[in-house]
Scaffold this motif. Structure first.
Motif, PDB file in Angstrom:
ATOM      1  N   ASP A 158     -12.468   2.987  33.976  1.00 58.51           N
ATOM      2  CA  ASP A 158     -13.242   1.742  34.062  1.00 58.51           C
ATOM      3  C   ASP A 158     -12.409   0.510  33.745  1.00 58.51           C
ATOM      4  OD1 ASP A 158     -15.487   3.171  34.756  1.00 58.51           O
ATOM      5  OD2 ASP A 158     -16.302   3.237  32.719  1.00 58.51           O
ATOM      6  N   GLY A 159     -11.147   0.684  33.394  1.00 54.37           N
ATOM      7  CA  GLY A 159     -10.287  -0.453  33.100  1.00 54.37           C
ATOM      8  C   GLY A 159     -10.425  -0.995  31.695  1.00 54.37           C
ATOM      9  N   MET A 160     -11.093  -0.269  30.796  1.00 53.51           N
ATOM     10  CA  MET A 160     -11.264  -0.754  29.429  1.00 53.51           C
ATOM     11  C   MET A 160      -9.992  -0.568  28.602  1.00 53.51           C
ATOM     12  SD  MET A 160     -15.119   0.653  28.697  1.00 53.51           S
ATOM     13  CE  MET A 160     -15.199  -0.134  27.091  1.00 53.51           C
ATOM     14  N   ILE A 161      -9.149   0.373  28.990  1.00 55.25           N
ATOM     15  CA  ILE A 161      -7.845   0.542  28.366  1.00 55.25           C
ATOM     16  C   ILE A 161      -6.819   0.683  29.480  1.00 55.25           C
ATOM     17  CG2 ILE A 161      -8.667   1.566  26.223  1.00 55.25           C
ATOM     18  CD1 ILE A 161      -8.087   4.296  27.370  1.00 55.25           C
ATOM     19  N   GLY A 162      -5.566   0.449  29.150  1.00 55.34           N
ATOM     20  CA  GLY A 162      -4.510   0.522  30.156  1.00 55.34           C
ATOM     21  C   GLY A 162      -3.399   1.444  29.723  1.00 55.34           C
ATOM     22  N   VAL A 163      -2.432   1.607  30.603  1.00 57.68           N
ATOM     23  CA  VAL A 163      -1.297   2.489  30.380  1.00 57.68           C
ATOM     24  C   VAL A 163      -0.020   1.677  30.482  1.00 57.68           C
ATOM     25  CG1 VAL A 163      -0.008   4.471  31.261  1.00 57.68           C
ATOM     26  CG2 VAL A 163      -2.502   4.531  31.225  1.00 57.68           C
ATOM     27  N   GLY A 164       0.906   1.910  29.562  1.00 54.38           N
ATOM     28  CA  GLY A 164       2.178   1.212  29.612  1.00 54.38           C
ATOM     29  C   GLY A 164       2.134  -0.117  28.887  1.00 54.38           C
ATOM     30  N   GLY A 165       3.082  -1.003  29.224  1.00 55.46           N
ATOM     31  CA  GLY A 165       3.198  -2.288  28.559  1.00 55.46           C
ATOM     32  C   GLY A 165       2.419  -3.390  29.245  1.00 55.46           C
ATOM     33  N   SER A 166       2.211  -4.470  28.499  1.00 57.42           N
ATOM     34  CA  SER A 166       1.590  -5.707  29.025  1.00 57.42           C
ATOM     35  C   SER A 166       0.207  -5.462  29.612  1.00 57.42           C
ATOM     36  CB  SER A 166       2.504  -6.344  30.081  1.00 57.42           C
ATOM     37  OG  SER A 166       3.785  -6.602  29.558  1.00 57.42           O
ATOM     38  N   THR A 167      -0.591  -4.614  28.959  1.00 59.77           N
ATOM     39  CA  THR A 167      -1.928  -4.316  29.487  1.00 59.77           C
ATOM     40  C   THR A 167      -2.882  -5.492  29.331  1.00 59.77           C
ATOM     41  OG1 THR A 167      -2.549  -3.337  27.356  1.00 59.77           O
ATOM     42  CG2 THR A 167      -1.660  -1.857  29.043  1.00 59.77           C
ATOM     43  N   THR A 168      -2.535  -6.491  28.508  1.00 58.45           N
ATOM     44  CA  THR A 168      -3.414  -7.653  28.350  1.00 58.45           C
ATOM     45  C   THR A 168      -3.076  -8.768  29.335  1.00 58.45           C
ATOM     46  OG1 THR A 168      -1.949  -8.586  26.646  1.00 58.45           O
ATOM     47  CG2 THR A 168      -3.760  -7.159  25.909  1.00 58.45           C
ATOM     48  N   ARG A 169      -2.087  -8.553  30.202  1.00 61.21           N
ATOM     49  CA  ARG A 169      -1.742  -9.597  31.182  1.00 61.21           C
ATOM     50  C   ARG A 169      -1.452  -9.009  32.556  1.00 61.21           C
ATOM     51  NH1 ARG A 169       3.911 -10.366  31.215  1.00 61.21           N
ATOM     52  NH2 ARG A 169       5.035  -9.297  29.571  1.00 61.21           N
ATOM     53  N   GLY A 170      -2.330  -8.110  32.971  1.00 58.85           N
ATOM     54  CA  GLY A 170      -2.302  -7.692  34.364  1.00 58.85           C
ATOM     55  C   GLY A 170      -1.541  -6.438  34.683  1.00 58.85           C
ATOM     56  N   HIS A 171      -1.155  -5.672  33.674  1.00 59.66           N
ATOM     57  CA  HIS A 171      -0.454  -4.421  33.929  1.00 59.66           C
ATOM     58  C   HIS A 171      -1.274  -3.239  33.418  1.00 59.66           C
ATOM     59  CE1 HIS A 171       2.856  -6.607  35.339  1.00 59.66           C
ATOM     60  NE2 HIS A 171       3.660  -6.603  34.295  1.00 59.66           N
ATOM     61  N   GLY A 172      -1.038  -2.073  34.003  1.00 62.05           N
ATOM     62  CA  GLY A 172      -1.513  -0.826  33.417  1.00 62.05           C
ATOM     63  C   GLY A 172      -2.931  -0.412  33.716  1.00 62.05           C
ATOM     64  N   THR A 173      -3.648  -1.098  34.607  1.00 60.28           N
ATOM     65  CA  THR A 173      -5.022  -0.720  34.925  1.00 60.28           C
ATOM     66  C   THR A 173      -5.030   0.373  35.985  1.00 60.28           C
ATOM     67  OG1 THR A 173      -5.762  -2.980  34.458  1.00 60.28           O
ATOM     68  CG2 THR A 173      -7.281  -1.543  35.666  1.00 60.28           C
ATOM     69  N   LEU A 174      -5.752   1.447  35.717  1.00 64.43           N
ATOM     70  CA  LEU A 174      -5.870   2.568  36.645  1.00 64.43           C
ATOM     71  C   LEU A 174      -7.317   2.733  37.085  1.00 64.43           C
ATOM     72  CD1 LEU A 174      -3.697   5.278  34.816  1.00 64.43           C
ATOM     73  CD2 LEU A 174      -2.944   3.555  36.466  1.00 64.43           C
ATOM     74  N   THR A 175      -7.497   3.230  38.288  1.00 66.12           N
ATOM     75  CA  THR A 175      -8.826   3.599  38.774  1.00 66.12           C
ATOM     76  C   THR A 175      -8.777   5.053  39.229  1.00 66.12           C
ATOM     77  OG1 THR A 175      -8.310   2.822  41.016  1.00 66.12           O
ATOM     78  CG2 THR A 175      -9.385   1.269  39.515  1.00 66.12           C
ATOM     79  N   ALA A 176      -9.855   5.763  38.983  1.00 65.31           N
ATOM     80  CA  ALA A 176      -9.907   7.177  39.350  1.00 65.31           C
ATOM     81  C   ALA A 176     -10.124   7.323  40.849  1.00 65.31           C
ATOM     82  CB  ALA A 176     -11.014   7.879  38.582  1.00 65.31           C
ATOM     83  N   GLN A 177      -9.476   8.308  41.430  1.00 64.27           N
ATOM     84  CA  GLN A 177      -9.708   8.653  42.818  1.00 64.27           C
ATOM     85  C   GLN A 177     -11.126   9.222  42.985  1.00 64.27           C
ATOM     86  OE1 GLN A 177      -7.422   6.840  44.300  1.00 64.27           O
ATOM     87  NE2 GLN A 177      -6.813   8.467  45.730  1.00 64.27           N
ATOM     88  N   PRO A 178     -11.682   9.176  44.206  1.00 63.18           N
ATOM     89  CA  PRO A 178     -13.107   9.531  44.382  1.00 63.18           C
ATOM     90  C   PRO A 178     -13.517  10.850  43.745  1.00 63.18           C
ATOM     91  CG  PRO A 178     -12.231   8.588  46.400  1.00 63.18           C
ATOM     92  CD  PRO A 178     -11.075   8.708  45.478  1.00 63.18           C
ATOM     93  N   ALA A 179     -12.757  11.912  43.944  1.00 59.11           N
ATOM     94  CA  ALA A 179     -13.161  13.206  43.382  1.00 59.11           C
ATOM     95  C   ALA A 179     -13.135  13.173  41.856  1.00 59.11           C
ATOM     96  CB  ALA A 179     -12.252  14.312  43.911  1.00 59.11           C
TER      97      ALA A 179
ATOM     98  N   ASP B  40      -3.426  -2.501  39.640  1.00 58.56           N
ATOM     99  CA  ASP B  40      -2.677  -3.766  39.700  1.00 58.56           C
ATOM    100  C   ASP B  40      -1.168  -3.478  39.720  1.00 58.56           C
ATOM    101  OD1 ASP B  40      -2.551  -2.933  37.006  1.00 58.56           O
ATOM    102  OD2 ASP B  40      -4.147  -4.316  36.440  1.00 58.56           O
ATOM    103  N   SER B  41      -0.597  -3.256  38.590  1.00 58.35           N
ATOM    104  CA  SER B  41       0.819  -2.890  38.484  1.00 58.35           C
ATOM    105  C   SER B  41       1.004  -2.148  37.174  1.00 58.35           C
ATOM    106  CB  SER B  41       1.723  -4.131  38.547  1.00 58.35           C
ATOM    107  OG  SER B  41       1.402  -5.020  37.491  1.00 58.35           O
ATOM    108  N   LEU B  42       2.131  -1.470  37.051  1.00 51.83           N
ATOM    109  CA  LEU B  42       2.349  -0.648  35.866  1.00 51.83           C
ATOM    110  C   LEU B  42       3.809  -0.736  35.462  1.00 51.83           C
ATOM    111  CD1 LEU B  42       0.826   2.795  35.157  1.00 51.83           C
ATOM    112  CD2 LEU B  42       3.287   2.531  34.915  1.00 51.83           C
ATOM    113  N   HIS B  43       4.026  -0.881  34.148  1.00 48.60           N
ATOM    114  CA  HIS B  43       5.386  -0.935  33.627  1.00 48.60           C
ATOM    115  C   HIS B  43       5.474  -0.055  32.384  1.00 48.60           C
ATOM    116  CE1 HIS B  43       9.359  -2.612  32.546  1.00 48.60           C
ATOM    117  NE2 HIS B  43       8.909  -2.560  31.307  1.00 48.60           N
ATOM    118  N   VAL B  44       6.144   1.084  32.528  1.00 45.90           N
ATOM    119  CA  VAL B  44       6.526   1.917  31.386  1.00 45.90           C
ATOM    120  C   VAL B  44       8.033   1.793  31.277  1.00 45.90           C
ATOM    121  CG1 VAL B  44       6.585   4.230  30.405  1.00 45.90           C
ATOM    122  CG2 VAL B  44       4.585   3.477  31.699  1.00 45.90           C
ATOM    123  N   GLY B  45       8.483   1.078  30.285  1.00 43.98           N
ATOM    124  CA  GLY B  45       9.895   0.741  30.197  1.00 43.98           C
ATOM    125  C   GLY B  45      10.779   1.900  29.795  1.00 43.98           C
ATOM    126  N   SER B  46      12.008   1.860  30.263  1.00 44.40           N
ATOM    127  CA  SER B  46      12.999   2.861  29.904  1.00 44.40           C
ATOM    128  C   SER B  46      13.863   2.419  28.727  1.00 44.40           C
ATOM    129  CB  SER B  46      13.905   3.163  31.099  1.00 44.40           C
ATOM    130  OG  SER B  46      14.658   2.007  31.450  1.00 44.40           O
TER     131      SER B  46
END
Length: 475
Positions: free
Chosen positions: A419-440, A246-252
């Motif tokens: 699997d999207g059960m946890i996120g990275v960075g800020g605002s993970t409960t409102r559409g930020h920080g979800t990652l998906t693994a590449q095929p390999a 989705d999107s990712l925000h790790v603030g400076s």
């Protein structure tokens, strides 16, 4: 000693690094970082020779550390007749580090802000935000070593040169989050024979770096300009590739210019090349919290919650503290009201920064809602930068053996991340920080998940059953 050997070694930082000097910050100052760089008398960034001496001593074989780098608190050495002397045991180091000199690249000093996360609220913990200065990658560091011998050729000099050639420099703090990485560029050797007129003239008329002149010989040179130093091995034998779903925000911790009624734009963290990145400290914090949750959920423990409050904290004894590192609890949180004997320990796992590739940077506007009128609240418009549709690589390494239990828990934590059960960075409960693994990487995680579950079940079955409490026994 009639022959002086001067070795000049040149290093290049391949990642951010710093020797912090918090004692230089005035009490209550908000103009300087909480952890500023160590500086010399001319206010230039500085790396003391003591840091390099400690790293070199660690590189030496244990049986040679005392003879090469001295000892101030070791056991007394046996004398020639086999008797242990009554006093002493301390010996001086024949390897003398004379000084260091930094050459900064055109890039400015880096600034990093970090905060701890409260495990109970899953939000930033109060009073834990801190700001530190870092030297940028590409900074060059020269230092000089002096060895005194009786001859122009000496086994001691050859041993020190071999030690430097095999050295993997790690400078300063934050090593488990990707800081302090460096490569050895060259080592030059200058022999100064004080029994000759030329040698004595050179020794008396030249000084400092000038002692290593055009007559010095190059005894080591790295094979390539970048990436030549060996790295710690990957924990799973490979890096893991992810895509931002989705999107990712790790603030400076910094804000752009304000426009109109809008507050400043919250900026994302960037590296020295202005590339957005996820720092190693973020990976470490996210995965540690998830590993703790997984192990407590399946009943494997005791496992601390790594929060430093009155109810929980880094225990320094569980498998998580052993693998991720720990810091001592103080005051009321210390076990039994007593302070721990150690200030903490460095972990076995190493998390590097992850630059984000092929991502588009967007500015998202937000506004608070007035709870009474149901409309936008006046003067509450704010904005933040986000990275969308980018790719990043997790480089998870280790410098010590990692227990199978921790490896299995990390596989499950990474699977939860994919699997999207946890996120990275800020605002993970409102559409930020979800990652998906590449095929390999997704295929590898699917395969390893079964083995990881089997490992956790085996440890759970082998764990002793805790004795029932008095209330349970009475029931």
């Amino acid at each position: 000693m009639s022959v002086v050997h001067i070795l000049q070694a040149d290093l290049e930082l391949t990642g951010p690094a710093a020797i912090a000097a918090p004692e230089t910050t005035a009490v209550g100052s908000v103009l300087r970082p909480d952890l500023p760089l160590s500086r010399d008398g001319w206010d230039h960034p500085y790396i003391p020779a003591t840091s390099l001496a400690g790293s070199l001593r660690q590189q030496a074989p244990p049986e040679r550390r005392r003879e090469l780098f001295g000892d101030i608190a070791g056991e007394p050495a046996p004398s020639a007749d086999g008797m242990v002397p009554d006093a002493g045991g301390a010996i001086a180091s024949p390897v003398r580090l004379l000084g260091t000199r930094l050459t900064l690249p055109e890039a400015d000093l880096m600034q990093r802000r970090r905060t701890a996360i409260d495990r109970h609220r899953a939000a930033a913990k109060a009073t834990t935000l801190h700001h530190r200065e870092l030297l940028p990658p590409g900074t060059e560091l020269a230092f000089w070593i002096r060895l005194d011998t009786e001859a122009t050729e000496s086994p001691l000099v050859d041993e020190v040169i071999s030690l430097l050639a095999a050295w993997r420099p790690r400078i300063g703090g934050g090593r488990t989050t990707g800081h302090g990485r460096a490569e050895l560029i060259t080592v030059r050797h200058r022999v100064i024979d004080l029994t000759t007129a030329d040698g004595l003239r050179h020794w008396l008329t030249c000084g400092g770096p000038g002692l290593v002149d055009d007559h010095a010989s190059v005894v080591y040179e790295r094979a390539q300009r970048a990436g030549g130093a060996p790295d710690e091995p990957y924990l799973f034998g490979r890096p893991l590739e992810f895509r931002i779903a989705d999107s990712l925000h790790v603030g400076s911790g910094t804000f752009g210019e304000r426009t109109g009624r809008q507050t400043g734009v919250a900026q994302i963290l960037r590296d020295h090349e202005n590339t957005p990145l996820v720092p190693g400290s973020t990976w470490k914090g996210v995965l540690r919290a998830r590993v703790e949750f997984i192990l407590r959920s399946v009943g494997i423990g005791p496992v601390c919650a790594s929060t430093q409050d009155d109810t929980a904290g880094s225990c320094g004894a569980c498998v998580v503290c052993d693998s991720f590192g720990w810091a001592a609890r103080t005051g009321a949180t210390a076990t039994g009201g007593e302070l721990p004997t150690a200030a903490g320990a460095r972990g076995r796992l190493v998390f590097a920064d992850s630059p984000i590739r092929d991502g588009s940077i967007k500015v998202r506007n937000h506004v608070a809602i007035d709870r009474v009128f149901g409309g936008a609240r006046d003067e509450a418009l704010w904005a933040e930068e986000t990275v969308e549709d980018g790719y990043l690589t997790l480089h998870l390494r280790h410098d010590k053996p990692v227990p199978d239990l921790m490896r299995a828990a990390l596989v499950l934590a990474l699977a939860d991340l994919a699997d999207g059960m946890i996120g990275v960075g800020g605002s993970t409960t409102r559409g930020h920080g979800t990652l998906t693994a590449q095929p390999a990487s997704a295929e590898w995680l699917t395969t390893e998940r079964t083995t990881a579950l089997h490992t956790l079940r085996a440890h759970r079955a082998a764990a002793p059953v805790p004795a029932p409490t008095r209330e349970e026994a009475g029931a």
